[in-house]
Scaffold this motif. Structure first.
Motif, PDB file in Angstrom:
ATOM      1  N   PHE A   1     -12.629 -91.132  52.571  1.00 46.70           N
ATOM      2  CA  PHE A   1     -12.260 -90.526  53.854  1.00 46.70           C
ATOM      3  C   PHE A   1     -10.750 -90.424  54.074  1.00 46.70           C
ATOM      4  CE2 PHE A   1     -16.302 -92.839  54.306  1.00 46.70           C
ATOM      5  CZ  PHE A   1     -17.148 -91.749  54.487  1.00 46.70           C
ATOM      6  N   LEU A   2     -10.053 -90.000  53.009  1.00 45.99           N
ATOM      7  CA  LEU A   2      -8.611 -89.782  53.092  1.00 45.99           C
ATOM      8  C   LEU A   2      -8.280 -88.414  52.516  1.00 45.99           C
ATOM      9  CD1 LEU A   2      -7.321 -93.255  51.812  1.00 45.99           C
ATOM     10  CD2 LEU A   2      -7.385 -92.471  54.188  1.00 45.99           C
ATOM     11  N   SER A   3      -7.140 -87.881  52.902  1.00 47.41           N
ATOM     12  CA  SER A   3      -6.673 -86.643  52.275  1.00 47.41           C
ATOM     13  C   SER A   3      -6.189 -86.966  50.863  1.00 47.41           C
ATOM     14  CB  SER A   3      -5.531 -86.031  53.093  1.00 47.41           C
ATOM     15  OG  SER A   3      -4.391 -86.873  53.051  1.00 47.41           O
ATOM     16  N   PRO A   4      -6.229 -86.006  49.941  1.00 51.50           N
ATOM     17  CA  PRO A   4      -5.775 -86.277  48.568  1.00 51.50           C
ATOM     18  C   PRO A   4      -4.342 -86.800  48.497  1.00 51.50           C
ATOM     19  CG  PRO A   4      -7.023 -84.229  48.626  1.00 51.50           C
ATOM     20  CD  PRO A   4      -6.838 -84.654  50.059  1.00 51.50           C
ATOM     21  N   ASN A   5      -3.452 -86.253  49.328  1.00 52.12           N
ATOM     22  CA  ASN A   5      -2.054 -86.700  49.282  1.00 52.12           C
ATOM     23  C   ASN A   5      -1.890 -88.144  49.742  1.00 52.12           C
ATOM     24  OD1 ASN A   5      -1.625 -83.874  48.760  1.00 52.12           O
ATOM     25  ND2 ASN A   5       0.480 -84.174  49.410  1.00 52.12           N
ATOM     26  N   TYR A   6      -2.516 -88.474  50.862  1.00 51.00           N
ATOM     27  CA  TYR A   6      -2.413 -89.838  51.384  1.00 51.00           C
ATOM     28  C   TYR A   6      -3.049 -90.818  50.398  1.00 51.00           C
ATOM     29  CZ  TYR A   6      -2.368 -93.605  54.853  1.00 51.00           C
ATOM     30  OH  TYR A   6      -2.138 -94.786  55.523  1.00 51.00           O
TER      31      TYR A   6
END
Length: 358
Positions: A277-282
């Motif tokens: 549940f995170l963006s790829p960048n983060y």
């Protein structure tokens, strides 16, 4: 031909549909008026007041001026502005923005929700949220609560040909999404506010040959501080980060051991980011901060380790092993393996003991 509510004539190929519903008509009219600036300001603000009673508005934010008009803010420069919602004269309560510019906001109070996709931004008082061109975010403000926020808007054209333009992709937080806002201490908030003050001072200064350089360098300084504060946030959330790392390692093992490579191919960073549940960048920045390796390096290492096990622990052909690992072509597998080990799969197999001796 179309007519607005006060019978002003509109002739344009851009406006080819007219609905009986005044809301749809005013929506088309607003986009045209922003783009071409041919309608009186009072008509635009009449639309804003009318729209406050509508459920939602979709806004293509392709200029700084569009945002200024949305909230009734003064324009200091066509490509950049430092905004303070204390100075706003209009407050739409529910709208969705398709960003065509860069935006960064320091929230002074929690006045509503910002949703990126289906998730709600993780922000309270004293947090920063940021957006880059191509992102879409929905905002719903609490009724009766005046939003308090300061921030920066700048168009991609502003930074073309500058050092900031060359490095903008390195500011990965622009691609962070839900649950990933930057939480600031009081001291950090003051640092951000000082940067915004300096940028605004440059915007108020008469334009000269150094204006663009000073504006973009001050923006870059602000973004550098944001990067520093995000690194600090990664450090202070180590326990949460370790949980993400443990989950990633478990998902990675499961992907290779349960045959998903043969169905879905070589795993991507996005695949694992979505499952925690995170963006790829983060997700990428978090893993790199915790381990010193990128998620892609983790995946590559897993591929090589699994390949070695299959090469030495089975009599499968190179083509069979390549397929089992998710490669479409064995030649691709050969290149990846040799890049990491210095040997082709066949060479590696021959130089190692195939079966352990008793």
């Amino acid at each position: 031909m179309l007519y607005t509510h006060n019978h002003s004539k509109i002739c344009s190929k851009s406006l080819i549909l007219m609905e009986k519903n005044y809301g749809d008509l005013y929506l088309n009219y607003r986009f045209y008026s922003i783009k071409h600036s041919i309608f009186p300001q009072n008509m635009y603000f009449c639309y804003i007041k009318y729209n406050m009673h509508m459920k939602e508005d979709f806004i293509k934010l392709d200029s700084v001026e569009t945002y200024n008009k949305l909230f009734g803010l003064e324009s200091l420069h066509p490509l950049v502005n430092v905004i303070d919602l204390d100075e706003a004269t209009y407050f739409p309560t529910h709208f969705t923005i398709n960003y065509g510019i860069y935006a960064l906001f320091l929230k002074d109070t929690r006045c509503g929700d910002i949703r990126y996709g289906k998730q709600t931004y993780d922000y309270q008082d004293g947090t920063i949220v940021s957006f880059a061109p191509g992102q879409v975010a929905e905002t719903e403000l609490q009724k009766g609560v005046k939003p308090k926020a300061k921030g920066l808007l700048f168009h991609p054209d502003l930074i073309k040909g500058t050092s900031l333009g060359q490095e903008i992709k390195s500011y990965s937080f622009f691609a962070y999404s839900s649950y990933e806002a930057l939480h600031l201490s009081d001291e950090e908030q003051n640092t951000i506010l000082d940067c915004l003050t300096n940028i605004k001072a440059e915007l108020m200064h008469p334009i000269d040959k150094l204006s663009k350089r000073l504006i973009t360098r001050n923006i870059q300084l602000l973004l550098d501080y944001c990067m520093r504060f995000y690194n600090r946030q990664f450090e202070t959330r180590k326990e949460v980060n370790k949980d993400v790392l443990t989950r990633f390692e478990s998902l990675l093992d499961d992907y290779f051991h349960n045959g998903k490579t043969q169905v879905e191919g070589i795993p991507t960073v996005r695949y694992f980011a979505e499952r925690v549940f995170l963006s790829p960048n983060y997700f990428g920045d978090l893993i790199k901060k915790e381990t010193g390796k990128t998620p892609q390096e983790y995946i590559q290492n897993k591929i090589i380790d699994t390949a070695k096990e299959l090469l030495l622990g089975s009599d499968k052909t190179i083509t069979q092993i390549a397929y089992e690992l998710g490669f479409q072509y064995s030649q691709h597998f050969n290149r990846v393996f040799k890049k990491h080990t210095g040997h082709s799969p066949n060479e590696y197999r021959k130089t190692q003991t195939f079966y352990p001796t008793a």
